[in-house]
Design an enzyme around this catalytic site. Sequence first.
Site, PDB file in Angstrom:
ATOM      1  CG  ASP A  35     -18.078  27.249 -33.062  1.00 53.91           C
ATOM      2  OD1 ASP A  35     -17.493  26.793 -32.056  1.00 53.91           O
ATOM      3  OD2 ASP A  35     -17.930  28.419 -33.452  1.00 53.91           O
ATOM      4  CD1 TRP A  61     -26.126  24.247 -25.243  1.00 51.43           C
ATOM      5  CD2 TRP A  61     -24.945  23.044 -23.753  1.00 51.43           C
ATOM      6  NE1 TRP A  61     -26.988  23.394 -24.604  1.00 51.43           N
ATOM      7  CE2 TRP A  61     -26.296  22.646 -23.687  1.00 51.43           C
ATOM      8  CE3 TRP A  61     -24.027  22.417 -22.915  1.00 51.43           C
ATOM      9  CZ2 TRP A  61     -26.750  21.646 -22.821  1.00 51.43           C
ATOM     10  CZ3 TRP A  61     -24.460  21.442 -22.037  1.00 51.43           C
ATOM     11  CH2 TRP A  61     -25.810  21.062 -22.001  1.00 51.43           C
ATOM     12  CG  HIS A  94     -16.038  19.474 -25.907  1.00 45.53           C
ATOM     13  ND1 HIS A  94     -16.259  20.235 -27.028  1.00 45.53           N
ATOM     14  CD2 HIS A  94     -15.002  20.079 -25.256  1.00 45.53           C
ATOM     15  CE1 HIS A  94     -15.402  21.251 -27.056  1.00 45.53           C
ATOM     16  NE2 HIS A  94     -14.636  21.181 -25.985  1.00 45.53           N
ATOM     17  CD  GLU A 129      -6.063  25.891 -38.054  1.00 47.58           C
ATOM     18  OE1 GLU A 129      -7.046  25.114 -38.154  1.00 47.58           O
ATOM     19  OE2 GLU A 129      -5.204  26.011 -38.956  1.00 47.58           O
ATOM     20  NE  ARG A 154     -10.567  24.729 -29.113  1.00 52.68           N
ATOM     21  CZ  ARG A 154     -11.868  24.757 -29.134  1.00 52.68           C
ATOM     22  NH1 ARG A 154     -12.565  24.094 -28.227  1.00 52.68           N
ATOM     23  NH2 ARG A 154     -12.522  25.443 -30.049  1.00 52.68           N
ATOM     24  CG  LEU A 179     -24.509   9.153 -43.781  1.00 56.87           C
ATOM     25  CD1 LEU A 179     -25.058  10.269 -44.667  1.00 56.87           C
ATOM     26  CD2 LEU A 179     -24.783   9.481 -42.314  1.00 56.87           C
ATOM     27  CB  ILE A 212     -14.520  28.892 -44.082  1.00 61.52           C
ATOM     28  CG1 ILE A 212     -15.557  29.589 -44.981  1.00 61.52           C
ATOM     29  CG2 ILE A 212     -14.198  27.506 -44.616  1.00 61.52           C
ATOM     30  CD1 ILE A 212     -16.915  28.918 -45.005  1.00 61.52           C
ATOM     31  CB  SER A 213     -12.847  27.837 -38.820  1.00 58.63           C
ATOM     32  OG  SER A 213     -13.405  28.941 -38.171  1.00 58.63           O
ATOM     33  CD  GLU A 268     -26.034  27.851 -52.651  1.00 57.83           C
ATOM     34  OE1 GLU A 268     -26.167  28.910 -52.001  1.00 57.83           O
ATOM     35  OE2 GLU A 268     -25.900  27.826 -53.892  1.00 57.83           O
TER      36      GLU A 268
HETATM   37  C1  FPP Z   1     -16.542  23.422 -31.066  1.00 59.95           C
HETATM   38  O1  FPP Z   1     -17.008  23.925 -29.844  1.00 59.95           O
HETATM   39  C2  FPP Z   1     -16.378  21.999 -31.023  1.00 59.95           C
HETATM   40  C3  FPP Z   1     -15.199  21.301 -31.066  1.00 59.95           C
HETATM   41  C4  FPP Z   1     -13.866  21.920 -31.157  1.00 59.95           C
HETATM   42  C5  FPP Z   1     -15.170  19.850 -30.984  1.00 59.95           C
HETATM   43  C6  FPP Z   1     -16.249  19.161 -31.763  1.00 59.95           C
HETATM   44  C7  FPP Z   1     -16.535  17.918 -31.104  1.00 59.95           C
HETATM   45  C8  FPP Z   1     -17.762  17.422 -30.906  1.00 59.95           C
HETATM   46  C9  FPP Z   1     -18.994  18.050 -31.373  1.00 59.95           C
HETATM   47  C10 FPP Z   1     -17.938  16.189 -30.146  1.00 59.95           C
HETATM   48  C11 FPP Z   1     -17.623  14.917 -30.805  1.00 59.95           C
HETATM   49  C12 FPP Z   1     -17.893  14.728 -32.230  1.00 59.95           C
HETATM   50  C13 FPP Z   1     -17.749  13.535 -32.847  1.00 59.95           C
HETATM   51  C14 FPP Z   1     -17.865  13.421 -34.316  1.00 59.95           C
HETATM   52  C15 FPP Z   1     -17.474  12.319 -32.064  1.00 59.95           C
HETATM   53  P1  FPP Z   1     -16.115  25.001 -29.104  1.00 59.95           P
HETATM   54  O2  FPP Z   1     -15.387  24.330 -28.016  1.00 59.95           O
HETATM   55  O3  FPP Z   1     -15.285  25.738 -30.109  1.00 59.95           O
HETATM   56  O4  FPP Z   1     -17.241  25.930 -28.548  1.00 59.95           O
HETATM   57  P2  FPP Z   1     -17.100  27.482 -28.188  1.00 59.95           P
HETATM   58  O5  FPP Z   1     -16.800  28.199 -29.474  1.00 59.95           O
HETATM   59  O6  FPP Z   1     -18.448  27.811 -27.665  1.00 59.95           O
HETATM   60  O7  FPP Z   1     -16.015  27.585 -27.163  1.00 59.95           O
END
Ligand code: FPP
Length: 232
Positions: free
Chosen positions: A11, A16, A28, A58, A62, A122, A186-187, A198
Amino acid sequence: MKPNHIAIIMDGNGRWAKNHNESRKFGHKRGAITARDIVRFTGSLGIEFLTLYAFSTENWGRPLKEVNLLMALFIETLDAEIKDLNNNNVKIRFIGDRSNLKKSLINKIDKAELLTKNNQGLNLTVAMAYGGRWDIVNAAKLIQDKIESNELNQVDIDEEQFSSYMQLGLNPDPDLLIRTGGERRISNFLLWNIAYTELYFCDTLWPDFVSDDLELALDFYAQRKRRYGKNV
Ligand code: FPP
């Protein structure tokens, strides 16, 4: 003690990006680079299972523009990384509800799973269009089908049987769940599987999460006394 299975809620990409005056897309993209680096680092530590929450049920809510860019990023990342993952003996698997995913993404997912299915390194699981409640309901439906076709008796269903119909199947439960980005929730991730996991929460935004941050989470885990409800 090292965890055998780490699950991560990645998250903070959006915040960022905002902090760096960049677009969410850029955030992203940086998040995908972090995911790649953490997969490599986890593999190098000899940890057996890593499960990443890439897109939740969920997240379909977006704005369409962001959903589309995330889907495009998943395809792009998979294209860029699959060869390397395979060379590093990673076995990749995707969990979640594929019914709303684009055909082109499903094809890539199928190909990646097939290519790496015999790898012994892995076990990387990517949760995509995944929700913990969906997973439980889906398992219940699969079980209902088996009962109706007389392949299963209701009396035989115990927790282990039920687990085998969940998306992680009989993989070991996560020992450690990490959530970056400052929220302590946990969303809807792996609800069934984290009964005794843990939980580690950190404020670091996902694109800033580096191997040293993972080491801190592992130090936290090493100090836990796991009792599984027993008084030992
Ligand atoms: C949460 O940040 C992140 C996501 C909803 C997407 C996760 C995707 C990646 C980390 C990139 C690709 C991953 C793989 C495995 C290829 P957010 O947008 O909720 O951030 P915020 O809470 O700061 O708005």
